[in-house]
Design a protein around this motif. Structure first.
Motif, short mmCIF file in Angstrom:
data_model
loop_
_atom_site.label_atom_id
_atom_site.label_comp_id
_atom_site.label_asym_id
_atom_site.label_seq_id
_atom_site.Cartn_x
_atom_site.Cartn_y
_atom_site.Cartn_z
N MET A 27 0.81 -0.93 -0.31
CA MET A 27 0.56 -0.07 0.21
C MET A 27 0.76 1.03 -0.16
SD MET A 27 -3.18 -0.25 2.12
CE MET A 27 -4.27 0.77 1.69
N VAL A 28 2.19 0.94 0.53
CA VAL A 28 2.69 2.92 0.76
C VAL A 28 3.48 2.39 -0.79
CG1 VAL A 28 5.13 3.46 1.90
CG2 VAL A 28 3.04 1.74 3.04
N CYS A 29 3.88 1.55 -1.57
CA CYS A 29 4.64 1.66 -2.65
C CYS A 29 3.34 2.98 -3.83
CB CYS A 29 4.92 0.94 -3.63
SG CYS A 29 6.59 0.52 -2.17
N PRO A 30 2.60 2.56 -3.62
CA PRO A 30 1.28 2.72 -4.80
C PRO A 30 1.05 4.03 -4.27
CG PRO A 30 0.38 0.95 -3.71
CD PRO A 30 1.87 1.00 -3.87
N GLY A 31 0.56 3.91 -2.92
CA GLY A 31 0.25 5.87 -2.11
C GLY A 31 1.27 6.58 -2.72
N MET A 32 2.87 6.09 -2.62
CA MET A 32 3.68 7.56 -2.76
C MET A 32 3.84 7.99 -3.95
SD MET A 32 5.13 8.24 0.11
CE MET A 32 6.56 9.17 0.04
N ALA A 33 3.52 7.07 -4.84
CA ALA A 33 3.88 7.17 -6.03
C ALA A 33 2.49 8.87 -6.58
CB ALA A 33 3.57 5.57 -7.14
N ILE A 34 0.94 7.86 -6.06
CA ILE A 34 0.17 8.80 -6.29
C ILE A 34 0.29 9.80 -5.44
CG2 ILE A 34 -1.90 9.42 -6.27
CD1 ILE A 34 -2.33 5.99 -6.19
N MET A 35 0.92 10.43 -4.88
CA MET A 35 2.01 11.41 -4.12
C MET A 35 2.19 12.75 -4.58
SD MET A 35 2.78 11.61 -0.16
CE MET A 35 4.17 11.69 -0.48
N ILE A 36 3.29 11.26 -4.67
CA ILE A 36 4.51 12.67 -5.95
C ILE A 36 3.41 12.92 -6.64
CG2 ILE A 36 6.53 11.81 -6.82
CD1 ILE A 36 7.28 9.89 -4.96
N VAL A 37 3.19 12.32 -7.60
CA VAL A 37 2.52 13.18 -8.99
C VAL A 37 1.52 13.85 -8.60
CG1 VAL A 37 1.00 12.11 -11.03
CG2 VAL A 37 3.19 10.21 -10.69
N VAL A 38 0.73 13.81 -8.04
CA VAL A 38 -0.56 14.48 -7.65
C VAL A 38 0.70 15.89 -6.55
CG1 VAL A 38 -2.03 15.51 -6.23
CG2 VAL A 38 -2.72 13.10 -7.19
N LEU A 39 1.32 15.93 -6.45
CA LEU A 39 2.37 17.30 -5.73
C LEU A 39 2.75 17.60 -7.07
CD1 LEU A 39 3.44 18.89 -3.44
CD2 LEU A 39 6.01 17.05 -3.22
N ALA A 40 3.41 16.78 -7.90
CA ALA A 40 4.85 17.24 -9.19
C ALA A 40 3.58 18.41 -9.69
CB ALA A 40 5.62 16.19 -10.23
N PHE A 41 2.24 17.78 -10.24
CA PHE A 41 1.85 18.63 -10.99
C PHE A 41 1.64 19.34 -10.91
CE2 PHE A 41 1.64 14.25 -14.11
CZ PHE A 41 1.68 15.05 -14.76
N ASN A 42 0.69 19.60 -9.49
CA ASN A 42 0.45 20.89 -8.95
C ASN A 42 1.73 21.98 -8.48
OD1 ASN A 42 -2.34 19.81 -7.81
ND2 ASN A 42 -1.12 19.22 -6.12
N LEU A 43 2.67 21.42 -8.15
CA LEU A 43 3.42 22.54 -8.36
C LEU A 43 4.22 23.29 -9.39
CD1 LEU A 43 6.01 20.37 -5.96
CD2 LEU A 43 5.33 23.15 -5.54
N LEU A 44 3.92 22.22 -11.22
CA LEU A 44 4.37 22.80 -11.90
C LEU A 44 3.08 23.49 -12.20
CD1 LEU A 44 5.87 21.89 -14.73
CD2 LEU A 44 4.89 20.98 -15.13
N GLY A 45 1.60 23.01 -12.00
CA GLY A 45 0.88 24.60 -12.31
C GLY A 45 0.51 25.04 -12.08
N ASP A 46 1.09 25.81 -10.22
CA ASP A 46 1.58 26.63 -9.74
C ASP A 46 2.78 27.53 -10.41
OD1 ASP A 46 0.00 26.34 -8.32
OD2 ASP A 46 1.00 25.38 -6.88
N GLY A 47 3.88 27.02 -11.14
CA GLY A 47 4.73 27.97 -11.86
C GLY A 47 4.38 28.43 -12.67
N LEU A 48 3.56 27.57 -13.49
CA LEU A 48 2.35 27.70 -14.90
C LEU A 48 1.58 29.12 -14.99
CD1 LEU A 48 2.34 24.38 -16.19
CD2 LEU A 48 3.79 26.27 -17.74
#
Length: 304
Positions: free
Chosen positions: A271-292
């Motif tokens: 559970m930890v690994c797929p949960g971390m994958a989801i968290m990292i992807v969502v965070l990365a897109f949010n950071l990129l979207g804020d920058g854009l």
């Protein structure tokens, strides 16, 4: 995002040459502001790595992600299985890598469907106005009256389990917010001087929409779409976790979370690994979207 919606990048610019200069200047300024935003660059790097992992998944996976090996079930991390195996002896790392392709491609297709619906609807409603605007916006109001997650659950439940049906359900719910935003942008842009000058000169309406309206609407739409990719990944994973999305043996992060739930005590990595994958992807897109958002703001300063 209010700064994006209050002005347009080509205000007061008429003529092909002037528009080209304005476009080039806006692009250079946006690139400079984005390059100075370290968090946005970090998000861009993570997003790029995740996309590359999805594209080259068959070459990165150490094992077959759907191969069942019951004699290796719930095996701990080892050289053959870097993250261990699941309850059916399938390589967890391989399933995570292939799940990147499944999750991102489903979210991207859902976003494409949202844009294909919302851009025409919002543009027509804002530009034509009158009874057409009232009819389309009342439909949007009706859909917005329902909680989006509940409505997506109902639609996905009616269509039946499967990634395609989940994608359609998410798109059916997600387009309404885009359509309302695009309508508001079109209402603002169509009153600009260069649009009225084009209309007075006899330019066909469809040319005005394509050449003057849509280019000035795209910046905030791009920002919202970038921010929404993470939300779409989260929504699709949530529906898959409930059993409405990817079906066995397809590796998908949400369904992997559900598969690993009964084994949380003995193999928490399921559970930890797929949960971390989801968290990292969502965070990365949010950071990129804020920058854009900051980079594409025509009123933004060079200091970001």
């Amino acid at each position: 995002m209010n700064g994006l919606f209050s002005s347009t990048p080509l205000d007061g610019v008429l003529g092909a040459g002037g528009e080209k200069i304005a476009d080039d200047s806006l692009l250079r300024g946006a690139v400079r502001r984005l390059a100075k935003d370290k968090l946005a660059l970090f998000g861009l790097v993570i997003v790029s790595l995740v996309i590359l992992a999805g594209v080259f998944a068959p070459y990165l996976m150490p094992n077959d992600p759907v191969k069942v090996s019951l004699d290796q079930r719930l095996a701990p991390p080892s050289g053959a299985y870097p993250l261990g195996t699941d309850h059916l002896g399938r390589c967890l790392l391989s399933r995570l890598i292939f799940g990147t392709r499944v999750s991102l491609s489903t979210a991207a297709l859902a976003l494409l469907a949202i844009l294909l619906i919302s851009i025409p609807v919002g543009t027509v409603a804002g530009y034509v106005g009158g009874w057409v605007d009232n009819l389309l916006m009342r439909l949007v109001d009706i859909l917005l009256a329902f909680p989006s997650l509940i409505l997506a659950l109902v639609i996905a439940g009616m269509l039946g389990p499967g990634l395609l049906n989940v994608m359609l359900a998410v798109a059916a719910v997600g387009w309404v917010g885009y359509a309302r935003m695009i309508r508001g942008l079109v209402l603002s842009v169509k009153e600009k001087e260069y649009v009225m000058a084009a209309r007075a000169s006899g330019t066909p309406e469809w040319v005005i929409v394509i050449r003057h309206i849509l280019p000035n609407v795209l910046s905030p739409v791009i920002v919202l779409a970038t921010l929404d990719i993470g939300s779409l990944v989260l929504s699709i994973s949530g529906l898959s976790f409930l059993g409405l999305g990817a079906q066995p043996p397809t590796p998908e992060w949400g369904s992997m979370l559900n598969d690993g739930r009964p084994y949380m005590q003995v193999a928490p990595q399921l559970m930890v690994c797929p949960g971390m994958a989801i968290m990292i992807v969502v965070l990365a897109f949010n950071l990129l979207g804020d920058g854009l958002r900051d980079a594409l703001d025509p009123r933004g300063t060079e200091s970001g």
